[in-house]
Design an enzyme around this catalytic site. Structure first.
Site, short mmCIF file in Angstrom:
data_model
loop_
_atom_site.label_atom_id
_atom_site.label_comp_id
_atom_site.label_asym_id
_atom_site.label_seq_id
_atom_site.Cartn_x
_atom_site.Cartn_y
_atom_site.Cartn_z
N HIS A 34 22.90 25.52 22.35
CA HIS A 34 23.48 24.01 22.86
C HIS A 34 24.86 23.61 21.58
O HIS A 34 24.53 24.00 20.87
CB HIS A 34 22.35 23.02 23.11
CG HIS A 34 21.44 23.41 23.72
ND1 HIS A 34 21.45 23.43 25.34
CD2 HIS A 34 20.03 23.72 23.47
CE1 HIS A 34 20.33 23.70 25.75
NE2 HIS A 34 19.40 23.78 24.58
N TYR A 50 16.33 11.59 25.36
CA TYR A 50 16.25 11.67 23.74
C TYR A 50 17.57 11.66 23.13
O TYR A 50 18.58 11.71 23.92
CB TYR A 50 15.60 13.12 23.45
CG TYR A 50 16.33 14.46 23.77
CD1 TYR A 50 17.27 14.88 22.96
CD2 TYR A 50 16.15 14.86 24.94
CE1 TYR A 50 17.88 15.75 23.09
CE2 TYR A 50 16.61 15.90 25.36
CZ TYR A 50 17.66 16.57 24.28
OH TYR A 50 18.44 17.72 24.99
N THR A 78 20.37 17.99 28.77
CA THR A 78 20.37 16.48 29.38
C THR A 78 20.96 15.39 28.68
O THR A 78 21.34 14.45 29.10
CB THR A 78 18.88 16.19 29.89
OG1 THR A 78 17.97 16.36 28.57
CG2 THR A 78 18.23 17.25 30.74
N ASP A 251 18.16 29.19 21.61
CA ASP A 251 17.98 27.79 21.85
C ASP A 251 18.35 26.89 20.79
O ASP A 251 18.01 25.66 20.67
CB ASP A 251 16.61 27.35 22.17
CG ASP A 251 16.46 25.92 22.87
OD1 ASP A 251 17.23 25.61 23.57
OD2 ASP A 251 15.51 25.34 22.80
N ASN A 256 14.32 18.34 20.90
CA ASN A 256 13.03 17.92 21.06
C ASN A 256 11.98 18.41 20.64
O ASN A 256 10.96 18.51 21.15
CB ASN A 256 12.97 18.01 22.79
CG ASN A 256 13.26 16.85 23.43
OD1 ASN A 256 13.05 15.84 22.76
ND2 ASN A 256 13.52 16.91 24.71
C1 0GY Z 1 16.11 23.48 25.97
C2 0GY Z 1 14.85 22.89 26.01
C3 0GY Z 1 14.81 21.38 26.30
C4 0GY Z 1 15.87 20.60 26.43
C5 0GY Z 1 16.62 20.48 27.49
O1 0GY Z 1 18.52 20.00 28.74
C6 0GY Z 1 17.80 19.46 27.67
O2 0GY Z 1 17.51 18.43 27.27
O3 0GY Z 1 16.74 21.67 28.20
C7 0GY Z 1 13.44 20.87 26.35
O4 0GY Z 1 13.30 19.63 25.78
O5 0GY Z 1 12.36 21.61 26.79
O6 0GY Z 1 16.33 24.56 26.49
O7 0GY Z 1 17.02 23.09 25.22
#
Ligand code: 0GY
Length: 298
Positions: A34, A50, A78, A251, A256
């Site tokens: 990300h 978050y 997200t 990742d 989180n």
């Molecule tokens: C990941 C996992 C997480 C978060 C998200 O989109 C996101 O916020 O995918 C998680 O908290 O398990 O793949 O980064």
């Protein structure tokens, strides 16, 4: 430090990851990572569950080079909602070495989809993890999936294993290629040969368009970072059973994560445990992600 970093509820990414002992094969792709913010340039979504630490593109390129990857697949998380500007900015500054998975709403226009495609986006992500998003109407998702299919995009789905029985038929009906994040988040205290993981294996077996990321031992492990050994049998089963439909990514920056912050070098050293031969490693890290994200070069 921006004001967005100060209210981050999770640990900051590892400041100095180790150099992996495992030498990644040439052309390896980190197929799940990300970029976040920086929040004062690319604000976080008002509806986020978050607030991440800023994790800008330059840090991702540093990590890529340090670990020995050649390319990245950057996945919209997200905390940026359906505002893909940080993702698109990173792709634009990647020298063609990154492609992306976006989040789009039903209201997205064809022009916006075309612009995302031109920027390097090749998939749309639907998140079903209840702690991360409010429930999404399934008819909207089906509509989006049908609209992105002609672009050659795939759908990325993220859910937890206990939700799969209820979601199974909906997933099975999605058009085109579907990529599952983090093996559908199995409860690794349950047996790898048991009914819960068995349902996910059935989904993969009965639907040859389904792929799985075998990533995120750090999220799934109950035994912890000393090898993430409890996760190995799950990931290894997928790699050995579906060698041409698995992907792996760091990742980074591990949003989180509150239990521990993984050392990304050690995460790379986990790969040979789940892909024990050079051929499996090449498929997982090079051939498969290239086929999905850079098919013109694969
Ligand atoms: C990941 C996992 C997480 C978060 C998200 O989109 C996101 O916020 O995918 C998680 O908290 O398990 O793949 O980064």
């Amino acid at each position: 430090m921006s004001k967005f970093q100060m209210d981050a509820g999770w640990l900051r990414f590892h400041p100095a990851p180790s150099k992996p002992a495992f030498a990644l094969p040439p052309g390896a792709v980190d197929a799940h990572c990300h970029v976040f913010g920086p929040g004062d340039v690319f604000p976080y979504a008002p509806e986020r569950k978050y607030t991440p630490c800023d994790a800008p593109k330059e840090k991702l390129w540093d990590l890529r080079d340090h670990l020995g990857f050649s390319r990245n697949v950057i996945v919209q998380a997200t905390c940026h909602g359906a505002d893909n500007r940080a993702l698109v900015d990173a792709l634009a500054h990647s020298n063609g070495r990154a492609r992306g998975v976006a989040t789009v709403k039903r209201s997205v226009t064809d022009e916006e989809l075309q612009a995302l495609h031109a920027a390097g986006v090749r998939g749309a992500r639907f998140n079903f993890v209840k702690r991360l998003v409010d429930a999404l109407p399934r008819d909207a998702l089906s509509e989006i999936a049908a609209r992105i299919a002609p672009l050659g995009w795939h759908t990325v789905i993220y859910f937890e294993a206990q939700e799969l029985p209820e979601l199974y038929d909906f997933f099975a009906d999605l058009p085109g290629t579907v990529v599952v994040d983090h093996m559908g988040r199995p409860d690794v205290t349950k047996p790898v040969g048991g009914p819960e993981f068995g349902l996910f294996l059935r989904l993969m077996r009965e639907h040859p368009d389904f792929w799985s990321k075998v990533s995120c031992p750090e999220r799934l492990s109950k035994t912890g970072p000393d090898g993430y050994d409890d996760v190995v049998p799950f990931a290894r089963t997928l790699v050995e059973t579906f060698p041409d439909r698995v992907l792996w990514g760091t990742d980074w920056p591990h949003p989180n994560m509150t239990s521990h912050m993984p050392d990304d070098g050690k995460l790379v050293d986990y790969v040979p445990k789940i892909a024990p031969t050079a051929e499996l490693q090449r498929k997982l890290l090079v051939d498969n992600p290239m086929r999905l994200y850079w098919p013109e070069e694969a």
